[in-house]
Design a protein around this motif. Structure first.
Motif, PDB file in Angstrom:
ATOM      1  N   GLN A  39       0.817  -1.222   0.000  1.00  0.00           N
ATOM      2  CA  GLN A  39       0.000   0.000   0.000  1.00  0.00           C
ATOM      3  C   GLN A  39       0.846   1.266   0.000  1.00  0.00           C
ATOM      4  OE1 GLN A  39      -2.689  -1.446   3.401  1.00  0.00           O
ATOM      5  NE2 GLN A  39      -4.061  -0.224   2.122  1.00  0.00           N
TER       6      GLN A  39
ATOM      7  N   CYS B 160     -10.727   0.010   3.324  1.00  0.00           N
ATOM      8  CA  CYS B 160      -9.302  -0.076   3.021  1.00  0.00           C
ATOM      9  C   CYS B 160      -8.786   1.292   2.616  1.00  0.00           C
ATOM     10  CB  CYS B 160      -9.109  -1.069   1.876  1.00  0.00           C
ATOM     11  SG  CYS B 160      -7.389  -1.312   1.410  1.00  0.00           S
ATOM     12  N   LEU B 161      -7.595   1.632   3.113  1.00  0.00           N
ATOM     13  CA  LEU B 161      -7.015   2.938   2.775  1.00  0.00           C
ATOM     14  C   LEU B 161      -6.736   3.050   1.275  1.00  0.00           C
ATOM     15  CD1 LEU B 161      -4.517   3.301   5.774  1.00  0.00           C
ATOM     16  CD2 LEU B 161      -6.840   4.213   5.568  1.00  0.00           C
TER      17      LEU B 161
ATOM     18  N   HIS C 135      -7.045  -9.472   6.275  1.00  0.00           N
ATOM     19  CA  HIS C 135      -7.133  -8.373   5.297  1.00  0.00           C
ATOM     20  C   HIS C 135      -5.728  -7.969   4.823  1.00  0.00           C
ATOM     21  CE1 HIS C 135      -8.942  -4.403   3.872  1.00  0.00           C
ATOM     22  NE2 HIS C 135      -7.641  -4.152   3.868  1.00  0.00           N
TER      23      HIS C 135
ATOM     24  N   HIS D  59      -3.335  -8.374   1.183  1.00  0.00           N
ATOM     25  CA  HIS D  59      -2.561  -7.339   0.471  1.00  0.00           C
ATOM     26  C   HIS D  59      -1.202  -7.866   0.014  1.00  0.00           C
ATOM     27  CE1 HIS D  59      -4.929  -3.721   0.505  1.00  0.00           C
ATOM     28  NE2 HIS D  59      -5.103  -3.732   1.814  1.00  0.00           N
TER      29      HIS D  59
HETATM   30 ZN    ZN Z   1      -6.449  -2.653   2.942  1.00  0.00          ZN
END
Ligand code: ZN
Length: 175
Positions: free
Chosen positions: A53, A101-102, A143, A147
């Motif tokens: 991310q 989610c960001l 979660h 990713h």
């Molecule tokens: Zn996320």
């Protein structure tokens, strides 16, 4: 000094990429990345963040459950960096819960996750940790683990009708 990193948004290929194992946890660049991820996550009111991310395709994420405006019911824990994490086992029993989610701003989805999981990871000080997680913390781990596997929570939503806007979600949790 930690710096706030930009958060990759859905559609950027880094979120779908394979990730590499971390070979040297004490590498100063890796330790700086962990500090940056902690700061970036706190700034964004997140309860977890994974290295892809912030555009780093490596097997590292942070789990940091705590009550926030986005997750008012979350239990509190010390933010924990998890390096080369593995899922050793997971309960067949699953539960649907709302996730956001960001990297997917403005959307919430109902995601089925195992209620309990056994996991192993290296701490940022290179200690091997083997623990059992349950409930919301197990959800955050799963979660974040997605990713580092090139997945996002949207991939696990069973039905598009279980996707809602953040505004409607806030209405739900404040009701
Ligand atoms: Zn996320």
């Amino acid at each position: 000094m930690s710096i706030l990193r930009q958060i990759a948004q859905l559609g950027h290929p880094v979120l779908r990429q394979e990730t590499g194992l971390i070979g040297n946890p004490s590498d100063p660049a890796l330790q700086a990345l962990i500090d940056d991820m902690l700061a970036t996550m706190a700034e964004a009111n997140g309860v977890g963040i994974a290295a892809p991310q912030v555009y780093e395709p490596v097997r590292l994420f942070i789990v940091a459950s705590r009550p926030t405006p986005r997750y008012p019911g979350a239990p509190a824990m010390e933010p924990t960096a998890m390096l080369n994490p593995e899922i050793l086992w997971q309960s067949d029993e699953t539960e649907k819960g709302w996730e956001g989610c960001l990297s997917v701003p403005g959307i919430r989805g109902l995601v089925p996750r195992s209620l309990r999981i056994g996991v192993r990871y290296l701490s940022r000080r290179e200690e091997v940790r083997e623990v059992e997680l349950s409930g919301f913390i197990a959800r955050v781990f799963q979660h974040e683990y997605d990713h580092i596997s090139g997945m996002v929570f949207l991939d696990r939503v069973a039905n598009n009708r279980e996707l809602i806007s953040e505004r409607e979600y806030m209405r739900l949790v404040s009701a």
